[in-house]
Design a protein around this motif. Sequence first.
Motif: not given
Length: 268
Positions: A85-101
């Motif tokens: 849903a967030l990715a529908t915004h025209p200036k939303f360009v990536g997923i994250g940050e996510t990962g492992l710490d």
Amino acid sequence: MPATPQIVDSHCHLDFPDFAEELPEIIVRAGAAGVTRMVTICTRLGNAPRVQAIADRFAPVFWAAGTHPMSVVEEPMASVEALEALATHPKFVGIGETGLDYHYTADSAAVQQDSLRVHIEAARRTGLPLIIHARAADDDMARILTEEYRAGPYSCVMHCFSSGAALARAALDLGFYLSMSGIAAFPKSTELREIFAAAPVDRILVETDAPYLAPPPYRGKRNEPAYTAHTARVGAEVFGLSEAAFAARTSANFDRLFHKAVAWKRAA
């Protein structure tokens, strides 16, 4: 007088309180330093409206969102649908940050891994690049990224890369990108610079991770997107390129990976 090389800060945090009183000035200084675009990262999905508002306000700013691995036990588990849903915004360009710490939060390793897999699936479905934070978790990170890629391809950048050579090779073998932060410019980061030097230059991005990790000559002070230029100068030396050539190569890399930013620019 030669033109200032045009570069991209592929990862910063403009919604953090460090910048609250002077965002317009921050953006102006970035432009004066040749930083024509920047991606501001939302690390808790509840803050997404605030981060989106910054991207809406400033033409050079794009945004991405996810749940930072150090926050997963404090935040509701992200869902693929919420990220889509967030990715529908025209200036939303990536997923994250996510990962492992695992440096500070190894006790939440299992839930971090679950969250990471959710974000990977969102990257697959949206076609947007995954933005990875990895610290003290090289083996698990390489394993999960590889397992998931075999289950279905996706694109990815290893943000603020400061891990070991084995994880760098695993990421590059999957077609992923490595991003240079101010850490790569620290005098004692010789081994890290050697890891970058062994990578193809067409897989390299630059970033600040502002307000953290300011490169020399600002080390120990608040970082900001304008300082990307200092890291880029070191990157040019690492790859034996002129500053202008390195800026052009890394900007082209950004366009290839963060393709939605290019589409927005054309539409605008």
